[in-house]
Design a protein around this motif. Structure first.
Motif, PDB file in Angstrom:
ATOM      1  N   MET A 105      36.787  35.334  28.443  1.00 46.27           N
ATOM      2  CA  MET A 105      37.874  36.200  28.901  1.00 46.27           C
ATOM      3  C   MET A 105      38.764  36.706  27.765  1.00 46.27           C
ATOM      4  O   MET A 105      39.121  37.899  27.754  1.00 46.27           O
ATOM      5  N   ILE A 108      37.200  39.748  26.240  1.00 43.52           N
ATOM      6  CA  ILE A 108      37.294  40.940  27.089  1.00 43.52           C
ATOM      7  C   ILE A 108      38.680  41.561  26.974  1.00 43.52           C
ATOM      8  O   ILE A 108      38.822  42.789  26.909  1.00 43.52           O
ATOM      9  N   ARG A 117      47.257  41.919  29.247  1.00 44.88           N
ATOM     10  CA  ARG A 117      47.073  40.578  29.794  1.00 44.88           C
ATOM     11  C   ARG A 117      48.341  40.124  30.514  1.00 44.88           C
ATOM     12  O   ARG A 117      49.442  40.581  30.231  1.00 44.88           O
ATOM     13  N   TYR A 124      46.895  30.000  27.341  1.00 47.52           N
ATOM     14  CA  TYR A 124      45.608  30.223  28.006  1.00 47.52           C
ATOM     15  C   TYR A 124      44.597  29.142  27.625  1.00 47.52           C
ATOM     16  O   TYR A 124      43.995  28.491  28.486  1.00 47.52           O
ATOM     17  N   PHE A 176      41.949  31.496  37.125  1.00 43.55           N
ATOM     18  CA  PHE A 176      41.165  32.417  36.298  1.00 43.55           C
ATOM     19  C   PHE A 176      40.954  33.746  37.014  1.00 43.55           C
ATOM     20  O   PHE A 176      41.148  34.825  36.434  1.00 43.55           O
ATOM     21  N   ALA A 180      42.575  37.437  36.142  1.00 41.13           N
ATOM     22  CA  ALA A 180      41.601  38.496  35.885  1.00 41.13           C
ATOM     23  C   ALA A 180      41.880  39.710  36.768  1.00 41.13           C
ATOM     24  O   ALA A 180      41.753  40.863  36.328  1.00 41.13           O
ATOM     25  N   SER A 215      31.748  38.858  36.835  1.00 44.68           N
ATOM     26  CA  SER A 215      32.535  38.631  38.053  1.00 44.68           C
ATOM     27  C   SER A 215      31.697  37.968  39.133  1.00 44.68           C
ATOM     28  O   SER A 215      32.165  37.054  39.827  1.00 44.68           O
ATOM     29  N   THR A 218      31.194  34.310  38.412  1.00 54.45           N
ATOM     30  CA  THR A 218      32.405  33.542  38.733  1.00 54.45           C
ATOM     31  C   THR A 218      32.480  33.237  40.221  1.00 54.45           C
ATOM     32  O   THR A 218      32.784  32.109  40.631  1.00 54.45           O
TER      33      THR A 218
END
Length: 343
Positions: A105, A108, A117, A124, A176, A180, A215, A218
């Protein structure tokens, strides 16, 4: 189906399986997880993603251990050591796979920009790595305590610890996903502020497919963790815990598909070298082409040590239509443009 009647302890039905695990089905999962280990190792070397590959490989290796236990349970469903291998391997393995995803993450975020963010970079790493570590420890301790002995006290103590470990893992995944989503909303609503130096990455189709696969992986791990939490909470002897079809679909298949997605769409392919500074270096690897000077802006040679007036005079007689260079004439008086000077 085999029965647990051969177990002398009254608590045996709360621990061991009451059926013979399918040899073919579990052997297939064992073989596939085993094959993915060298593949992950090779991809980690190729794309210089050693930490991600090592973490993912740890989870895959634990899955292999778990399915070795299930294959051995096919012939001995009441063997305690085989059950411990199955339980510990298949419970802790996905936790390491989740930890590997947590490593991706921040990379990204770097592609789009740190200003999008919803968390501070300092907390984090500490938060998610701490949650993963605590989850692994609780799952290991709870799994051992709930299976190592037949005493009711040990079972009653181990199961809540194991539930706490799985709950923490599910909680980490929820945090998370929440951040996101906030990050995706920020990028969507303020896309005009994206850093153009990474436009080649976040505008590419491969990066968008990677985000979709990431995604989906996850969500698959969320389904698996929720299922395993319900299984432990209901008890080892419950109908949901004793259903092999539910286990192979909601646990084995979910973890396998998530692992395959992470390998097919390996993060290092779209996040070069897994380092933000390397991405910057690769994007700017090809320099911009210099602007050619206009014909009338030819550099002066009077101060050059190799200047030769005679060669300059002689070159004036060599006419070439592709190298037409005329001396700059002063503008005519009166502010009018001489039409002959344009041709």
């Amino acid at each position: 189906m085999a029965s647990s009647a051969g177990c002398a302890s009254s608590y045996c039905s709360r621990i061991f399986l009451t059926y013979e695990p399918s040899l073919a089905g579990n052997a297939i999962f064992l073989a596939v997880f085993a094959v993915l280990i060298p593949v992950t190792f090779a991809l980690g070397i190729k794309y210089k993603s050693s930490i991600f590959a090592a973490t993912l490989n740890t989870g895959l290796a634990l899955e292999v251990v778990g399915y070795i236990g299930r294959v051995l349970l096919h012939s001995s469903p009441n063997d305690r050591s085989y059950f411990i291998l199955f339980l510990i391997g298949t419970v802790i393995g996905p936790t390491f796979i989740c930890a590997a995803m947590f490593l991706v993450m921040p990379q990204i975020v770097t592609v789009y920009g740190d200003e999008f963010r919803s968390w501070r970079p300092g907390w984090y790493s500490y938060l998610f790595y701490a949650l993963s570590t605590v989850s692994v420890v609780l799952e290991l301790v709870g799994g051992i305590l709930s299976t190592i002995r037949d005493d009711s006290g040990d079972i009653d103590t181990g199961v809540p610890i194991l539930i706490a470990g799985l709950a923490i893992q599910l909680f980490a995944l929820a945090i998370f996903i929440f951040h996101a989503i906030l990050f995706a909303i920020a990028v969507r609503t303020r896309h005009h502020a994206l850093d153009i130096k990474f436009a080649g990455i976040y505008n590419s189709g491969s990066f968008k497919i990677f985000l979709l696969a990431f995604s989906l992986a996850t969500l698959l791990l969320v389904v698996r963790t929720a299922y395993r939490l319900v299984v432990v909470a209901e008890g080892y002897g419950s109908s949901i815990a004793q259903s092999e079809i539910l286990f192979l679909v909601l646990d084995g298949l979910m973890v396998l598909l998530a692992s395959l997605l992470l390998l097919v769409f390996f993060p290092g392919r779209v996040l070069p070298d897994s380092q933000p500074q390397t991405m910057t270096r690769r994007i700017s690897k090809t320099p911009l082409r210099p602007i050619r000077p206009a014909p009338y802006e030819s550099p002066s040679t009077h101060h050059s040590p190799t200047y030769n007036p005679s060669s300059v005079r002689s070159s004036q007689h060599n006419y070439s239509p592709r190298k037409m260079q005329y001396p700059v004439q002063p503008p005519p008086q009166g502010g009018m443009v001489d039409s002959d000077a344009l041709w």
